[in-house]
Design a protein around this motif. Structure first.
Motif, PDB file in Angstrom:
ATOM      1  N   THR A 158       0.792  -1.228   0.000  1.00 29.92           N
ATOM      2  CA  THR A 158       0.000   0.000   0.000  1.00 29.92           C
ATOM      3  C   THR A 158       0.825   1.279   0.000  1.00 29.92           C
ATOM      4  O   THR A 158       0.322   2.333  -0.392  1.00 29.92           O
ATOM      5  CB  THR A 158      -0.907   0.024   1.238  1.00 29.92           C
ATOM      6  OG1 THR A 158      -0.078   0.035   2.411  1.00 29.92           O
ATOM      7  CG2 THR A 158      -1.812  -1.213   1.269  1.00 29.92           C
ATOM      8  N   THR A 160       1.518   2.970   2.558  1.00 24.32           N
ATOM      9  CA  THR A 160       1.048   3.855   3.616  1.00 24.32           C
ATOM     10  C   THR A 160       1.954   3.779   4.843  1.00 24.32           C
ATOM     11  O   THR A 160       2.589   2.760   5.106  1.00 24.32           O
ATOM     12  CB  THR A 160      -0.389   3.513   4.035  1.00 24.32           C
ATOM     13  OG1 THR A 160      -0.425   2.155   4.500  1.00 24.32           O
ATOM     14  CG2 THR A 160      -1.345   3.681   2.871  1.00 24.32           C
ATOM     15  N   ARG A 276       5.034   9.283  -8.070  1.00 29.86           N
ATOM     16  CA  ARG A 276       3.903   9.167  -7.150  1.00 29.86           C
ATOM     17  C   ARG A 276       2.838  10.195  -7.490  1.00 29.86           C
ATOM     18  O   ARG A 276       1.634   9.872  -7.534  1.00 29.86           O
ATOM     19  CB  ARG A 276       4.401   9.358  -5.716  1.00 29.86           C
ATOM     20  CG  ARG A 276       3.300   9.512  -4.678  1.00 29.86           C
ATOM     21  CD  ARG A 276       3.927   9.831  -3.312  1.00 29.86           C
ATOM     22  NE  ARG A 276       2.917  10.056  -2.292  1.00 29.86           N
ATOM     23  CZ  ARG A 276       2.405  11.239  -1.989  1.00 29.86           C
ATOM     24  NH1 ARG A 276       2.805  12.334  -2.672  1.00 29.86           N
ATOM     25  NH2 ARG A 276       1.493  11.357  -1.036  1.00 29.86           N
ATOM     26  N   ILE A 280      -1.073   9.652  -8.620  1.00 30.75           N
ATOM     27  CA  ILE A 280      -2.205  10.215  -7.891  1.00 30.75           C
ATOM     28  C   ILE A 280      -3.057  11.085  -8.807  1.00 30.75           C
ATOM     29  O   ILE A 280      -4.298  11.101  -8.702  1.00 30.75           O
ATOM     30  CB  ILE A 280      -1.697  11.012  -6.674  1.00 30.75           C
ATOM     31  CG1 ILE A 280      -1.117  10.046  -5.622  1.00 30.75           C
ATOM     32  CG2 ILE A 280      -2.802  11.869  -6.073  1.00 30.75           C
ATOM     33  CD1 ILE A 280      -0.425  10.743  -4.473  1.00 30.75           C
ATOM     34  N   PHE A 291      -8.142   4.327  -3.642  1.00 30.46           N
ATOM     35  CA  PHE A 291      -6.840   3.901  -3.148  1.00 30.46           C
ATOM     36  C   PHE A 291      -6.433   4.826  -2.015  1.00 30.46           C
ATOM     37  O   PHE A 291      -6.882   5.975  -1.943  1.00 30.46           O
ATOM     38  CB  PHE A 291      -5.778   3.901  -4.256  1.00 30.46           C
ATOM     39  CG  PHE A 291      -5.601   5.218  -4.968  1.00 30.46           C
ATOM     40  CD1 PHE A 291      -4.737   6.192  -4.468  1.00 30.46           C
ATOM     41  CD2 PHE A 291      -6.301   5.496  -6.139  1.00 30.46           C
ATOM     42  CE1 PHE A 291      -4.570   7.408  -5.121  1.00 30.46           C
ATOM     43  CE2 PHE A 291      -6.144   6.710  -6.804  1.00 30.46           C
ATOM     44  CZ  PHE A 291      -5.279   7.671  -6.290  1.00 30.46           C
ATOM     45  N   PRO A 293      -3.710   7.101  -0.691  1.00 35.81           N
ATOM     46  CA  PRO A 293      -2.497   7.726  -1.239  1.00 35.81           C
ATOM     47  C   PRO A 293      -1.257   7.253  -0.500  1.00 35.81           C
ATOM     48  O   PRO A 293      -1.216   7.279   0.737  1.00 35.81           O
ATOM     49  CB  PRO A 293      -2.751   9.224  -1.017  1.00 35.81           C
ATOM     50  CG  PRO A 293      -4.238   9.353  -0.953  1.00 35.81           C
ATOM     51  CD  PRO A 293      -4.721   8.095  -0.294  1.00 35.81           C
ATOM     52  N   PRO A 294      -0.245   6.803  -1.222  1.00 30.96           N
ATOM     53  CA  PRO A 294       0.953   6.273  -0.561  1.00 30.96           C
ATOM     54  C   PRO A 294       1.790   7.385   0.061  1.00 30.96           C
ATOM     55  O   PRO A 294       1.993   8.433  -0.537  1.00 30.96           O
ATOM     56  CB  PRO A 294       1.698   5.580  -1.702  1.00 30.96           C
ATOM     57  CG  PRO A 294       1.276   6.326  -2.932  1.00 30.96           C
ATOM     58  CD  PRO A 294      -0.148   6.728  -2.694  1.00 30.96           C
ATOM     59  N   ILE A 300       1.168   1.841  -5.336  1.00 33.55           N
ATOM     60  CA  ILE A 300      -0.211   2.201  -5.014  1.00 33.55           C
ATOM     61  C   ILE A 300      -1.024   0.916  -5.079  1.00 33.55           C
ATOM     62  O   ILE A 300      -0.877   0.115  -6.010  1.00 33.55           O
ATOM     63  CB  ILE A 300      -0.770   3.254  -5.986  1.00 33.55           C
ATOM     64  CG1 ILE A 300      -0.249   4.647  -5.609  1.00 33.55           C
ATOM     65  CG2 ILE A 300      -2.295   3.249  -5.996  1.00 33.55           C
ATOM     66  CD1 ILE A 300      -0.806   5.776  -6.441  1.00 33.55           C
ATOM     67  N   ALA A 302      -4.621  -0.301  -5.501  1.00 38.53           N
ATOM     68  CA  ALA A 302      -5.842   0.329  -6.018  1.00 38.53           C
ATOM     69  C   ALA A 302      -6.979  -0.672  -6.176  1.00 38.53           C
ATOM     70  O   ALA A 302      -6.779  -1.815  -6.615  1.00 38.53           O
ATOM     71  CB  ALA A 302      -5.549   0.986  -7.366  1.00 38.53           C
ATOM     72  N   ARG A 342      -1.786  -3.993  -7.426  1.00 37.16           N
ATOM     73  CA  ARG A 342      -0.662  -3.193  -6.938  1.00 37.16           C
ATOM     74  C   ARG A 342       0.078  -2.660  -8.148  1.00 37.16           C
ATOM     75  O   ARG A 342       0.493  -3.423  -9.022  1.00 37.16           O
ATOM     76  CB  ARG A 342       0.297  -4.018  -6.078  1.00 37.16           C
ATOM     77  CG  ARG A 342       1.385  -3.151  -5.418  1.00 37.16           C
ATOM     78  CD  ARG A 342       2.502  -3.974  -4.815  1.00 37.16           C
ATOM     79  NE  ARG A 342       3.385  -4.517  -5.851  1.00 37.16           N
ATOM     80  CZ  ARG A 342       4.497  -5.205  -5.612  1.00 37.16           C
ATOM     81  NH1 ARG A 342       4.861  -5.461  -4.360  1.00 37.16           N
ATOM     82  NH2 ARG A 342       5.242  -5.667  -6.602  1.00 37.16           N
TER      83      ARG A 342
END
Length: 367
Positions: A158, A160, A276, A280, A291, A293-294, A300, A302, A342
């Motif tokens: 992810t 994150t 990135r 986005i 998704f 946002p990383p 990402i 999604a 991914r």
């Protein structure tokens, strides 16, 4: 692996394939690292090192913790490993007995599950939500009876990150429940929305695992490290001696040099940051809007469930029709991965932009 195989077959026929499935940097090891190994090879004195790793390398890694996190770290708590995979094996072996239950986020890196099972341990999947950045919550650990919990921030698939308060809350609830805490920090350095927080800023009781694979662009060199709680150093050192003897000497030399390649590595990170933002901005134009946002890494994760077919079926079709390779979500989430992709943005900005243009054409035909 199915998508990798199909992409390779397509390229062999001369097709132009955009690779958004690969979980590794698109850049080589830093030039100074390669030069250091060339010199060492010429001297011909490569051999076993001590199990903990080269003292100079461990001292320089300790310095990195001061530079990045303001942590004063004893180099004798650092053990150099053959990639982060070696770190996971050592941590799990030191901490757990067969049958112990270890919590991991779902979705998450699939090797966690398989290494745990291979050691007779029970991976307990913690179902996470997009609203939480696919990170576990403290209430999912509190009272769960887990022997251990493994957290990744930034996470794969992810990207994150946990906030400092979020990481602290997970560590505190783990310690209150007698649950061992393992922090996977392999994507540290590749952060875009605030800095990464190390578990070592909060506690000395956790196992912290990192690697030269991602930020340092050294996947094939198979070298990483683990920071150990003081009371585990002697035991894990003995385990490392028996399992691996040591990490590859040549790779340790390269790693030591790579730690001072800041200018080159930060240029790589700037490319990922641009990519990135491209992702986005352009994914919603392709109709892919769900998704998290990383914050770091180069992925990402999604939701493509609105396209109406299984993610592997759609990934095959995308590769066949548009020449874009992406990773289906099945391996990351056995339950919900059929509706997820991914997408890696570790390639060039031009390749990522072209890949998203092709994805938009693909999704338009299915809307």
């Amino acid at each position: 692996m199915e998508i990798l195989r199909l992409a390779a077959e397509a390229e062999a026929t001369g097709r132009d394939i955009i690779h958004m499935e690969i979980g590794q940097p698109g850049t080589p090891a830093p030039a100074v690292a390669r030069e250091a190994v060339t010199r060492a090879m010429g001297q011909g004195n490569l051999g076993y090192t001590e199990a903990l790793g080269l003292p100079a390398l461990r001292a320089r890694i300790a310095q990195l913790y001061d530079e990045w996190y303001g942590v004063d770290l004893d180099p004798n708590r650092i053990l150099v490993t053959p990639g982060s995979s070696g770190g996971f094996l050592l941590a799990f072996t030191s901490l757990f007995d067969p049958g112990d239950r270890v919590g991991i986020a779902n979705p998450g890196y699939p090797a966690y599950r398989q290494i745990l099972k291979a050691q007779g341990l029970v991976p307990e999947l913690i179902t996470t939500r997009m609203d939480d950045g696919y990170q576990p919550r403290p209430d999912q650990i509190d009272g769960a009876g887990l022997d251990g919990v493994l957290i990744a921030s930034p996470a794969n698939p992810t990207g994150t990150m946990l906030t400092p308060d979020g990481l602290r809350a997970l560590i505190e609830v783990s310690e209150a429940n007698g649950t061992a805490f393992i922090s996977d920090e392999i994507y540290h350095g590749l952060n875009y929305a605030g800095r990464c927080t190390s578990a070592l800023e909060i506690t000395d009781k956790s196992f912290v695992i990192n690697s030269f694979s991602k930020y340092f662009s050294m996947t094939g060199w198979r070298v990483g490290w683990i920071v150990l709680p003081p009371d585990h150093v002697a035991r894990v050192t003995k385990l490392a001696q028996h399992m691996f003897i040591c990490a590859p000497h040549a790779s340790q030399i390269a790693a030591l040099a790579a730690l001072d390649a800041t200018e080159e590595l930060e240029a790589n990170r700037a490319t990922y940051a641009r990519n990135r933002q491209v992702m986005i901005d352009l994914l919603p134009k392709a109709g892919i809007t769900r998704f998290a946002p990383p914050d770091g890494g180069f992925y990402i994760y999604a939701d493509i469930s609105h396209l109406g077919e299984d993610s592997l079926t759609l990934a095959r079709a995308l590769l066949e029709e548009e020449g874009v390779a992406v990773t289906p979500g099945h391996d990351f989430d056995p339950d919900r991965g059929g509706g997820m992709w991914r997408l890696s943005y570790a390639a060039s900005t031009e390749a990522i932009t072209e890949g998203l243009t092709r994805i938009a054409a693909f999704t338009a035909r299915r809307s």
